[in-house]
Write a protein that holds these residues in place. Sequence first.
Motif, short mmCIF file in Angstrom:
data_model
loop_
_atom_site.label_atom_id
_atom_site.label_comp_id
_atom_site.label_asym_id
_atom_site.label_seq_id
_atom_site.Cartn_x
_atom_site.Cartn_y
_atom_site.Cartn_z
N UNK A 20 0.83 -1.21 0.00
CA UNK A 20 0.00 0.00 0.00
C UNK A 20 0.86 1.26 0.00
N UNK A 21 1.97 1.24 0.75
CA UNK A 21 2.84 2.41 0.85
C UNK A 21 3.45 2.80 -0.49
N UNK A 22 3.50 1.86 -1.43
CA UNK A 22 4.04 2.20 -2.75
C UNK A 22 3.21 3.27 -3.43
N UNK A 44 -6.43 -0.86 0.10
CA UNK A 44 -6.19 -0.24 1.40
C UNK A 44 -5.71 1.20 1.24
N UNK A 45 -4.79 1.42 0.31
CA UNK A 45 -4.27 2.78 0.08
C UNK A 45 -5.40 3.73 -0.31
N UNK A 180 10.67 2.04 -8.14
CA UNK A 180 10.57 2.64 -6.81
C UNK A 180 10.98 1.68 -5.71
N UNK A 181 10.45 0.45 -5.74
CA UNK A 181 10.75 -0.47 -4.65
C UNK A 181 10.39 -1.90 -5.02
N UNK A 182 10.88 -2.81 -4.21
CA UNK A 182 10.55 -4.23 -4.32
C UNK A 182 10.05 -4.66 -2.95
N UNK A 183 8.89 -5.28 -2.92
CA UNK A 183 8.35 -5.82 -1.67
C UNK A 183 8.37 -7.34 -1.79
#
Length: 256
Positions: A20-22, A44-45, A180-183
Amino acid sequence: MSSPTTTKTTRAEYCVVACAEAWRHAGEVLASPMGTVPAIGARLAKLTFAPDLLLTDGEALLIGDVTAVGARARVVEGWLPYRQHLALAATGRRHVMMGASQIDRHGNQNISCIGDWARPTRQLLGVRGAPLNTLNNPTSYWVPRHSRRVFVERVDLVCGVGYDRAAEAGPSATRFHHVTEVVSDLGVFDFATPDHTMRLRSLHPGVTVEQVVEATGFTLTVPDEVPHTREPTAEELRIVREVVDPTGARDREVPA
């Protein structure tokens, strides 16, 4: 049903919050989550800190309400067939969270085949829209089972473009490129290093740095102090457990 404030947060729920933070501060863009946990995270976001997110039903409709995962939308805002979806992706108004059969330290992703292209040992999805996604939109990745088979020294075929490949291609590739990121089921990773190689940003509670390093097939940048992935609030847990995923699909993707 147990109260969210009295039931221990599961690993899957930490993953949901991390996904969700992404989309925090994403604004009015199309969220394209691929996978159960990212789909729950996007919902959720939208219901909490990113109300402007656009969601689809996974087929051809923009939806105006937030239903449980797998449920039919009750409010339809627009039509988004495949050709219009591709046109939207080319404008940069999309943040996709793709899966990865392989991913390397530079953020190159493979979802096409395992082994040599001329004679692969495994045929996967194909390149699909991964290059377009990575060169035009913010892109994140979700890996439900962190292992050396996925986090590899070199991907067998580049589908999603990483930082080194984008730099080699020049300004036309780097202008809008942003992985941006990897979860994963172990933690959250980004590329906030001088050479844009992968860095461990946070550990899910219960996971150690040693576990992550052992499960990663390349040298990972590990800060001296690694924080834990943030705790979901009681309201976020209620939304996940009672509104978005009442059947517990998240725990089937990331077992407790």
